[in-house]
Structures are given as structure tokens and as C-alpha cells.
Write an enzyme that holds these catalytic residues in place. Structure first.
Site, short mmCIF file in Angstrom:
data_model
loop_
_atom_site.label_atom_id
_atom_site.label_comp_id
_atom_site.label_asym_id
_atom_site.label_seq_id
_atom_site.Cartn_x
_atom_site.Cartn_y
_atom_site.Cartn_z
N SER A 47 0.85 -1.19 0.00
CA SER A 47 0.00 0.00 0.00
C SER A 47 0.88 1.24 0.00
O SER A 47 2.11 1.16 0.17
CB SER A 47 -0.90 0.00 1.24
OG SER A 47 -0.12 0.13 2.42
N LEU A 49 1.17 3.65 2.24
CA LEU A 49 1.84 3.78 3.53
C LEU A 49 2.84 2.66 3.75
O LEU A 49 3.93 2.88 4.27
CB LEU A 49 0.81 3.80 4.66
CG LEU A 49 1.40 3.80 6.09
CD1 LEU A 49 2.33 4.98 6.30
CD2 LEU A 49 0.29 3.78 7.12
N TYR A 192 -16.40 -0.31 8.64
CA TYR A 192 -15.04 0.20 8.80
C TYR A 192 -14.84 0.79 10.19
O TYR A 192 -13.87 0.47 10.89
CB TYR A 192 -14.76 1.25 7.73
CG TYR A 192 -13.37 1.85 7.79
CD1 TYR A 192 -12.26 1.10 7.40
CD2 TYR A 192 -13.17 3.15 8.23
CE1 TYR A 192 -10.99 1.64 7.44
CE2 TYR A 192 -11.89 3.70 8.28
CZ TYR A 192 -10.81 2.95 7.88
OH TYR A 192 -9.55 3.49 7.94
N LYS A 196 -12.42 -0.53 13.33
CA LYS A 196 -11.39 0.32 13.92
C LYS A 196 -11.62 0.51 15.42
O LYS A 196 -10.66 0.60 16.19
CB LYS A 196 -11.36 1.68 13.21
CG LYS A 196 -10.91 1.60 11.75
CD LYS A 196 -9.52 1.00 11.64
CE LYS A 196 -9.03 0.89 10.22
NZ LYS A 196 -7.67 0.32 10.12
N SER A 227 -3.86 9.60 -1.16
CA SER A 227 -2.95 9.12 -2.18
C SER A 227 -1.86 10.15 -2.41
O SER A 227 -1.93 11.28 -1.97
CB SER A 227 -3.70 8.85 -3.49
OG SER A 227 -4.17 10.07 -4.04
#
Length: 312
Positions: A47, A49, A192, A196, A227
Site C-alpha cells: 500500500s 503507507l 469500517y 477500527k 494518495s
């Protein structure tokens, strides 16, 4: 007196600049020494990151274990790291491992492979994440489960598999790259946000449990990781309050910034980090101390969003 002040000002600025430069260089060298020869596992290394974390830790001399779902993209990352390595500095060849955290059955095997290869893991960076946006009643339970597997069950399964080694050695650090939605949810991201919240709750509890073994548990929570080529626009107070609010929440940080913060977190052994501008930070306090107001603002935003076509 006035002339002396004018003459001294440039010298003062030069001195401050020199001190800042020295501080930055010392911090950079300290960062590298903190991970030199350390075995560092990074999940979802392919990814945005993940790549930046791989770059930062590889430069620092870590023994990297890069995990990802695509072997082809792992090999591309491998070649990129090797090609920019400084021959004058000690770096290690990264180990590549195929890992899809949504497939819980393979996680134990991956942990065993890493331990068989290196004998230990010094730093685990749980970076993998999956998200989907849509009304709760239109998201299938199968997709909800896949998100929970990737964002919660996958990371904790890998953590549990590697944790006994850290406890027996009485050293190690586990870093969870989470999200500010681990503190409060945003509409249309139910699964999501739930994943988390669950992950943050698990690692908050784990932090206290392993403290006596000198194992550090750290959480790094940005708003969103944007991005490389997307830059946030300016907030517009002429629009409705909720649009400004959600626009600020959605402005993420660059992967490079997050990777550097992960390195600082490892170096300083920090327990919790929030990477957000003042609006999301204020929202956390409003959610805590004025929940009814927070819920009203969010609900108002949802109603307006459903009635007004989305921009663009």
C-alpha cells in the site's frame, strides 16, 4: 542601540537555523540507530503507507519482512528498495511473504515462517486495512465480515502468534496503524468504523497486559491516508456546517508523513498518536462531552447528503 539590534537579528536567525539543523540530523541518526538490525514486520507493505514505511525502515538498517497480497507488487517494492540502497551504509535484503489478512487460516503459518527465519520479531507494524463506503442496509454481511477479518481479526491473530516470542524475550513493540474512526464513527462507513473501534479497544487492553514484559503497544491514528497525488481543497464556510465538518475530517495526511510518524513512534516508544488537523481533534472532544450536539450535527449532515446530489 537600534543598529546593534538590526545587526544581531541575522546572527540570531542563523543560530536558530543551525540548532534546528543539528536537531534534525541528530533525530535522523537516532531514528536509524533505533531500528538498526531489528526484525521489522510490515503488513500490507504494497500500500502507499506500507511502501513508505518499508523505505524509512530499510534506510534505517532494519531486517524487513514485507507482507502483501500480490507477489508481483512485492517484487516491484523489493527492486525499488534495493535500487536506492546506499552501498556505504549497512542495509539488509528484505524478505517477502504473501499474506492476505482476510484469510485468517494462513496467518499462523506466516508467523511461523518469520520466526523460523529470524528467530524473533522486534517490531510488528499492523498496517493492513480495508474500507467500504455505503448505507449500512446495502452492505452485505459477507462484506462486513471481510472488513472485520482484515481490520481486526487478521491483525490480532498475527499479533497473538508473535506475542509469546516478545514476552519470552521481554522486549518488542507492536504498532497499530488505525484511524480516527476508532474514536468516533462517520456515517456510511459502519463496518469500517466498527472494525477500527474493535482494533483500538483490543490494543488498548493489550498495552496494559504486556507492560510488565517491556513490550510496547503503540497506536497511530491519522484521519485518512490520502494518495500521493491528491491534495485537499480549501474549506468553505459558505457551505453548510456539516459539509465543512466532513470535508475537514476527510482531509487525510500523506503516506510519507505517516511513515515518518511511525518511525518517531518506534524511536520514542510512544503509546498513542493522533494525526489530525484541529477540526477532527475538536470533534473527538465534542463527541465525548457534548454527544447530543455531535449526533445532531452528524444526522443533519446525513439528511442533507441524501437530499442533495454529490458534487462532481
Amino acid at each position: 542601540m537600534g543598529v546593534m539590534t538590526v545587526l544581531m537579528l541575522p546572527l540570531l536567525l542563523l543560530g536558530i537555523s543551525g540548532l534546528l539543523f543539528i536537531y534534525q540530523e541528530v533525530s535522523r541518526l537516532w531514528s536509524k540507530s533505533a531500528v538498526q538490525n531489528k526484525v521489522v514486520v510490515i503488513t500490507d507493505a504494497i500500500s502507499g503507507l506500507g511502501k513508505e514505511c518499508a523505505r524509512v525502515f530499510h534506510t534505517g538498517g532494519a531486517r524487513l519482512v514485507l507482507c502483501g497480497k500480490s507477489w508481483e507488487r512485492l517484487e516491484i517494492l523489493y527492486e525499488a528498495l534495493i535500487s536506492v540502497a546506499d552501498p556505504s551504509k549497512q542495509t539488509f535484503t528484505p524478505k517477502l511473504i504473501l499474506l492476505d489478512l482476510s484469510d485468517i487460516s494462513c496467518v499462523q503459518d506466516v508467523a511461523k515462517e518469520v520466526l523460523d527465519c529470524y528467530g524473533c520479531v522486534d517490531i510488528l507494524i499492523n498496517n493492513a486495512s480495508m474500507k467500504v463506503k455505503g448505507p449500512a442496509h446495502k452492505i452485505s454481511l459477507e462484506l462486513d465480515k471481510k472488513i472485520m477479518d482484515t481490520n481486526y481479526f487478521g491483525p490480532i491473530t498475527l499479533t497473538k502468534a508473535l506475542l509469546p516470542n516478545m514476552i519470552s524475550r521481554r522486549t518488542g513493540q507492536i504498532v497499530l496503524v488505525n484511524n480516527i474512526q476508532g474514536k468516533f464513527g462517520i456515517p456510511f462507513r459502519t463496518a469500517y468504523a466498527a472494525s477500527k473501534h474493535a482494533a483500538l479497544g483490543f490494543f488498548d487492553c493489550l498495552r496494559a497486559e504486556v507492560d510488565e514484559y517491556d513490550v510496547v503497544v503503540s497506536t497511530v491514528s491519522p484521519t485518512f491516508i490520502r494518495s500521493y497525488h491528491v491534495h485537499p481543497g480549501q474549506g468553505n464556510w459558505d457551505a453548510s456546517i456539516w459539509k465543512f465538518f466532513f470535508r475537514k475530517l476527510a482531509h487525510g495526511v500523506h503516506p510519507v508523513e505517516v511513515a515518518e510518524e511511525v518511525m518517531r513512534t518506534v524511536r520514542r516508544r510512544k503509546q498513542e498518536v493522533f494525526m489530525a488537523n484541529p477540526i477532527p481533534k475538536a470533534a473527538m472532544y465534542v463527541r465525548t462531552f457534548f454527544p447530543e450536539f455531535f449526533f445532531a450535527v452528524v444526522a443533519c449532515g446525513v439528511r442533507e447528503k441524501l437530499n442533495v446530489p454529490e458534487e462532481g
